[in-house]
Write an enzyme that holds these catalytic residues in place. Structure first.
Site, short mmCIF file in Angstrom:
data_model
loop_
_atom_site.label_atom_id
_atom_site.label_comp_id
_atom_site.label_asym_id
_atom_site.label_seq_id
_atom_site.Cartn_x
_atom_site.Cartn_y
_atom_site.Cartn_z
NE ARG A 1 8.43 -16.41 -18.62
CZ ARG A 1 7.18 -15.79 -19.10
NH1 ARG A 1 7.15 -14.48 -18.11
NH2 ARG A 1 6.88 -16.11 -19.82
CG HIS B 1 7.01 -15.11 -29.46
ND1 HIS B 1 5.50 -16.15 -29.46
CD2 HIS B 1 6.23 -13.76 -28.70
CE1 HIS B 1 4.41 -14.99 -29.17
NE2 HIS B 1 5.12 -14.06 -28.51
CG ASP C 1 9.34 -21.02 -25.29
OD1 ASP C 1 8.84 -20.22 -26.43
OD2 ASP C 1 9.39 -21.00 -24.30
CB SER D 1 -0.66 -16.12 -13.82
OG SER D 1 -1.19 -16.40 -14.83
CG ASP E 1 6.40 -19.54 -19.92
OD1 ASP E 1 7.63 -18.92 -19.70
OD2 ASP E 1 5.17 -19.71 -19.71
CE LYS F 1 1.74 -18.22 -22.64
NZ LYS F 1 2.56 -19.29 -22.63
#
Lengths: 469, 528
Positions: B57, B64, B66, B176, B223, B272
């Protein structure tokens, strides 16, 4: 991160073991450390499906219904089925082995009647021994005796400790050495992510020089109460399984591993102030019965680390009642530039989920420009330390055997892990802990502070050198 | 979760599409389908049974926020993760074998516990199979709760052979990891329930939303919602409160030009998980602490909600309005009311947090929430590993409230019926994106020099708005460009940016994507 990592790689590979680390090479060493850690923590490119056959595991003491192995070794092996395959199971009775094989669907495993047949079975590459310590010595002596003709027996993986006392352990160590097989010992605290993070922070100089250390631990079984189902040998001073071998052994090994130093001299007092214990049932209810106990219920230990003459003060409480206002496991490491503390709710650092607190100098990977002190809290909420730490030992063995990870390759004459980040602990590492325990016992008997024998005759080619000034 | 049909004339399918024959598969997906089943056969020597697909997406605006429960505007893109799967016979030990088309991700095999217990995930290690295990874990929990009779607690799920193909850059900020986890969860559920089962999109989103927490990333649910609920030619308005809700909508029709979003990869890998203690998870902690400092200052009590179960900036807003403005209900998402409340929140941030604009030390932060440093560490710092010198509560809170405000403004523009000129859309929307980028850079500190460089080049060559997308610290950028200017932007980036950077063997088409909003998760059966 990735780019930097590639840049560091050649440095890591070209370091000569014989380099004497000085102030000037300190930065190289930092990078060496970093590259090794990256290699350890980034595993996406490391295959767990080798092109060759898995290591065939002969398991002594795996029972589907009870014991330590089913809770730790077995789930670890489940995660690496292409690298480890259980082919033989031996227990005190063959029925246990047969039902274990059927319950766990170990389709390739054979149940054995006795150690003689087990040792002669030619489809074993790695023997794992997970039995009660009092039975360990005779079993392993027999294993070596009867396996003389077995060409495939290459690895021996044993639980800590290697026998009831130093003498038994030495014998086992000698037998394994003269046989030329690779040994692995379950000092799995060395693979705890908390221990490794602490070691990383210390070795990067984030707390400066270590000024002093306090450790306090609760041993578990040696308080005023004991579960009625708990086996008697745990409470027998002669069995070699007690507060000192288990709680102290694992803890002190972790402490030496984090600091990168062995002890130079120690002093110990051992107590048995609780000669009889109350029996409790499964729900923790007092059953109104008592049993005697000859094993110690408290250990006071103090000593100094070889590197920096660091004072270390330890108190090992036997068991119940647990502490009300303090965690059951505390490693408090004070440095000239920062502090580091490990805490746990359960007393056993080698198999519990801990919390690491750090405050001090910025770690080398931290790019922040702020001038304030760095604060770090490291806790992995979902980490299963009972399985995870053992799994990481199996991974290290697989990395070595299948040469899966070029960066974690062991040196040719790898005899012990010493204070390296990579690799796995061996019987030689275990012997050093046994020796220290022996000094502890003698110190108590002689009411004296005693020197710890030199570690030179047990060779460690890659010990991480002390930090420079 | 709710999948809402209120902003589109298209009749939305409520369950994940399942294509039973090759002819049913949308044309655009046929190629990747053919490729992944061919690769599966090469590796395993026999045919796969089915393929699951879940897209990456791009978030147009609202980064930052959500995990603070404020709404966002993402869209699914055409790049996706595909999993070709075969269920192994039940006579064998249930074992999972994973092969990836990308050689950086080595083959994996692990056995499922025979007693049906959860597979353990080691969050201290960066390993691609951990993401598979996250998807497996939530799918197993789902099957065992929803179909308790069919999947007894003490029996394992089926063993699988899996081939993973994918075109979503890992560490590229196009999520991903979420695409992979959604494709895996879908595959595990399909493998165990058979080809007749219709997977409700709402449930797939619900179960995958927090799956990444098991690898130690404290993300929100944006996501997964985008990957599962994506629709062709529709972007999504994703809300988290009062309920998780995804509403597809189409871009406004302009008079002379077509709206395009160009995605350009910085080629700076941002993982991340690996940088979480100083980046992603630290931000999550900072905004939680900021909410509690505000609550302490204004004397309002906050419940334990949100990602860390220690409240959110959104909950502070509701509690403040309840106490000082007599609001009986929390904000329900109404745009105008939201704009006025968020504007008020920005004032409170100035009044309360600006005094420590260089950051709160541990001691200052502890005092600000009226607790000892020990209590503070226990309450706020032990959920995930974190490392910091200071907590920048002022900057982080300011970003969250202002970014949430920009999402509402952006949504208003997207929903407007008509524009007198095309510029009436491009200018203000671009402006919101540029402001968002500035805030991400200066307030949230999640940008990087490469992102700034790309944004500058794009804006100089026809983009109206340019910003990072996803978590930041590298990864991808997104640019609002009229269709007629897309080639100019591409060429400028090729000459001025990519010519100077290591392309790692990729072509311009691989690193600059011009994607229409794409279809979300789907299942494609392999005919016999």
């Amino acid at each position: 991160m990735t780019h930097e990592h590639h840049r560091l790689l050649p440095i890591a590979l070209h370091i000569d073991n014989s380099i004497v680390f000085t102030k000037e090479t300190f930065w190289i060493q930092l990078q060496w450390t970093k590259a090794h850690l990256l290699a350890m923590n980034q595993r996406s490119s490391v295959s767990t499906v080798p092109k060759t056959n898995p290591l065939r595991v002969g398991f002594i003491g795996l029972s589907a219904t009870k014991g330590w192995a089913i809770k730790s070794h077995y789930p670890a092996i489940l995660q690496l089925p292409s690298q480890f395959q259980i082919t033989a199971v031996l227990n005190l009775d063959v029925e246990t082995s047969k039902s274990t094989i059927s319950k766990l669907k170990l389709t390739r495993a054979k149940a054995f009647e006795n150690i003689e047949q087990f040792a002669q079975y030619d489809k074993i590459d790695l023997v794992v021994v997970s039995v009660n310590v009092p039975n360990f010595h005779q079993l392993v002596v027999d294993l070596f005796k009867y396996s003389q003709g077995s060409p495939n027996f290459k690895y021996l993986f044993s639980e800590w400790s290697l026998g009831r006392n130093l003498q038994e352990a030495q014998e086992i160590y000698q037998l394994a050495s003269s046989r030329g097989i690779r040994t692995i010992v379950s000092l799995q605290g060395r693979k705890s992510p908390y221990v490794l993070r602490a070691k990383e922070l210390v070795s990067q100089g984030c707390i400066g020089h270590i000024n002093s250390i306090e450790v306090s631990v609760i041993g578990g079984f040696y308080g005023y109460e004991r579960p009625s189902k708990s086996p008697d040998y745990l409470y027998d001073a002669e069995s070699g399984v007690n507060l000192i071998s288990m709680a102290f052994g694992h803890t002190v090994d972790i402490l030496q591993y984090i600091t990168g130093s062995y002890f130079s001299q120690v002093n110990a007092m051992i107590f048995n102030n609780i000669p009889t214990q109350a029996l409790i049932d499964e729900r923790g209810k007092n059953m109104g019965q008592e049993k005697s106990k000859s094993a110690p219920d408290h250990l006071l230990f103090q000593g100094s680390l070889k590197t920096g003459n660091v004072p270390v003060s330890c108190s090992f409480k036997g068991g119940t009642p647990v502490k009300k206002f303090t965690k059951n496991l505390v490693f408090d490491i004070h440095g000239t530039k920062g502090d580091l503390k490990l805490e746990g709710d359960a007393g056993f650092a080698e198999m519990s989920n801990l919390v690491l607190y750090f405050c001090g100098q910025r770690p080398s990977e931290d790019l922040s420009t702020s001038s304030a002190e760095t604060m770090e809290v490291y806790h992995l909420r979902n980490y299963n330390s009972m399985v995870g730490n053992i799994l990481r030992i199996y991974e290290a063995v697989a990395d070595h055997h299948f040469k899966t990870n070029a960066r974690s390759k062991l040196t040719e004459n790898y005899t012990r892990q010493g204070f390296q980040f990579g690799g796995f602990p061996t019987f030689a590492d275990a012997i050093l802990v046994h020796r220290l325990i022996d000094v502890v016992l003698r110190s108590h008997d002689q009411k004296a502070t005693l020197p710890v024998p030199d570690t030179d005759n047990i060779n460690a080619p890659q010990d991480v050198p002390p930090l420079p000034d | 979760m709710i999948l809402s049909n209120e902003l589109t004339r298209l009749k939305l399918a409520m369950s994940v599409p399942s294509y039973q024959t090759f002819e049913d598969i949308p044309d655009r997906l046929q190629e990747s389908y053919t490729e992944v089943i061919r690769d599966f056969k090469v590796v395993y020597g026999h045919n796969a049974e089915f393929v699951t697909r879940s897209p990456g997406r791009v978030n147009l605006i609202g980064d930052h926020i959500d995990y603070v429960d404020f709404s966002v505007l993402p869209m699914a893109i055409e790049h996706a993760v595909t999993c070709a799967v075969k269920v192994t016979p039940s006579t064998e030990i249930p074992s999972v074998t994973l092969t990836n088309s990308d050689s950086r991700f080595a083959q994996r095999r692990f056995d499922l516990p025979l007693d049906g217990s959860d597979i353990s995930i080691d969050p201290s290690v960066s390993d691609w199979s951990n993401y598979f295990k996250c998807g497996l874990h939530v799918a197993q929990q789902y099957l065992k709760t929803r179909f308790a009779a069919r999947f007894p607690a003490d029996t394992p799920l089926a063993g699988l052979e899996v081939f993973v193909g994918g075109q979503v850059f890992t560490g590229g900020g196009l999520s991903s990891s979420a695409a992979f986890i959604c494709a895996v969860a879908l595959a595990v559920i399909r493998a165990n329930t058979g080809h007749d089962f219709k997977m409700p999109k709402q449930e797939l989103t619900q179960i995958t939303a927090k799956a990444e927490h098991f690898v130690g990333v404290n993300n929100g649910g944006m996501d997964q919602a985008a990957s599962v609920c994506g629709e062709v030619d529709h972007a999504l308005y994703v809300e988290f409160k009062p309920e998780l809700k995804a509403t597809p909508f189409m871009f406004p029709k302009l008079k002379n030009s077509e709206i395009q979003f160009v995605i350009a990869n910085t080629m700076v890998v941002s993982n991340k998980v690996e940088t979480a203690p100083t980046n992603y998870n630290l931000r999550v902690v900072e905004v939680v602490v900021a909410a509690n400092v505000l609550a302490a200052k204004y004397g309002v009590a906050l419940g334990r909600v949100g990602n860390s179960e220690k409240t959110t900036l959104r909950e502070f807003m509701d509690a403040y309005y309840a106490r000082y403005h007599g609001a009986t209900e929390p904000w329900n998402g109404d745009i105008e009311q939201g704009i006025s409340r968020l504007t008020e929140m920005l004032k409170l941030v100035e009044d309360t947090l600006a005094e420590h604009s260089s950051g709160y030390t541990l001691q200052q932060a502890s005092e600000a929430v009226n607790s000892s440093m020990q209590e503070f560490s226990r309450d706020y710092l032990t959920n995930f590993p974190v490392r910091f010198q200071v907590l920048k509560l002022y900057q982080r809170a300011k970003h969250v409230y202002s970014e949430s405000l920009r999402v509402l403004e952006a949504l208003k523009l997207m929903l407007r019926e008509s524009f007198a000129s095309d510029l009436e859309f491009f200018d203000p929307f671009g402006q919101l994106m540029n402001e968002s980028q500035k805030s991400c850079d200066e307030m949230y500190e999640c940008s990087c020099p490469e992102i700034d460089e790309i944004c500058k080049i794009a804006k100089a060559n026809g983009a109206y708005g340019s910003r990072l997308t996803g978590a930041g610290w590298g990864g991808c950028t997104v640019h609002l460009v009229p269709l007629s200017k897309v080639d100019d932007v591409r060429e400028a980036l090729a000459e001025q940016y990519y010519a100077k950077h290591d392309m790692q063997g990729l072509t311009l088409d691989d690193v600059v994507l011009v994607s229409r909003p794409a279809l979300g998760s789907c299942i494609m059966e392999v005919g016999s």
